[in-house]
Design an enzyme around this catalytic site. Sequence first.
Site, short mmCIF file in Angstrom:
data_model
loop_
_atom_site.label_atom_id
_atom_site.label_comp_id
_atom_site.label_asym_id
_atom_site.label_seq_id
_atom_site.Cartn_x
_atom_site.Cartn_y
_atom_site.Cartn_z
N GLU A 152 8.34 -0.49 6.72
CA GLU A 152 7.87 -1.66 6.29
C GLU A 152 8.70 -2.71 7.23
OE1 GLU A 152 7.63 -1.79 1.56
OE2 GLU A 152 9.37 -0.68 2.16
N GLU A 207 8.08 7.81 -3.72
CA GLU A 207 7.28 7.03 -2.70
C GLU A 207 8.17 7.21 -1.23
OE1 GLU A 207 6.40 2.94 -3.68
OE2 GLU A 207 6.75 2.19 -1.72
#
Length: 337
Positions: A230, A225
């Site tokens: 974020e 990932e």
Amino acid sequence: MGGGNSGSDACLAYDTSGKKTVSLSPSESFVMKNPNHATQTRGTMMNFSDGGFMGYYIGQSSYEILSITANRMVVRAVMGGNASLAWYHIFTTTKPTQNPTTPDKDYTNLVWSDEFNTDGAPDASKWVYDLGRGDNGWGNNEKQNYTNSSTNVIVQGGNLKITAKKEASGGADYSSARLKSEGKYKFTYGKVEVRAKLPIGGGTWPAIWMLGANYATNAWPACGELDIMEHVGNSQNVIHGTLHYPGHSGGTANTGSKTIANVSTEFHIYKTIWSPEAVKIYVDDELIHSVPNDASLPFNKDFFLILNVAMGGNFGGNIDAAFTQSSMEIDYVRVYQ
């Protein structure tokens, strides 16, 4: 200036206790004031009264200053009085780089993009949806239900808008949306640029990220990932760039972060340059995180793109009771190879 004494070439300990007496006088030669200008000016001769020298010993204690700034000085000295043997020394406060590093790899050929210029639902030839609440809140105890409703996801005014809302939805107290290019577009290596403005509010957790396309048969984190961006509303303006893979996932992921001003009021470009040599994550060309890539990592195969706004959960944290709704707005998504 200081040094030591040796009968041959040697690296000597630097002695700062010594002092040199230096006198300055006009030089006997001419120095170009500006290489692009015809005017010549007389240089300054620097003379060591005790026969001292700078740099390499050449039997000379007088040096003509050719140029000087606060951080750099260039001098010329004639070796042993022989006018045909001139030495040039550069002295600088910055340590020279003996082995310059290779410039960062870049990708400049645009191979896939969505500019979000057509109002309405997102382009079905490029995007599909994750729907529902997911297993254990998508594995992170998140509190939203993902929908494909136009109140949660729409292209409008040149931007994609993913809106998290406080409302009953699919058994959850919040609704939102999660778009992905799975089955539509996947790639190995390249540069991804996403120009976005982020939602605001405690509990919001927007993400721009990538997942290994073989996740169904190679379960996370083995599939890999790559989180390009974020942000959590409970730590406003702190941007995280993270890689998840075996041995480094979840709370032990390989991550970096930096504070970037005004992420919820202004658009910024969130970017990764992903190559066989490294995965580098940037905001507006400012490096956030860098991880060397090699054959042992899962970042050498196809990944697809994901855009979403989660609420709460392990990373998003407590949701502000006053939260009603907020959007992540995306101007474009571009992939270069």
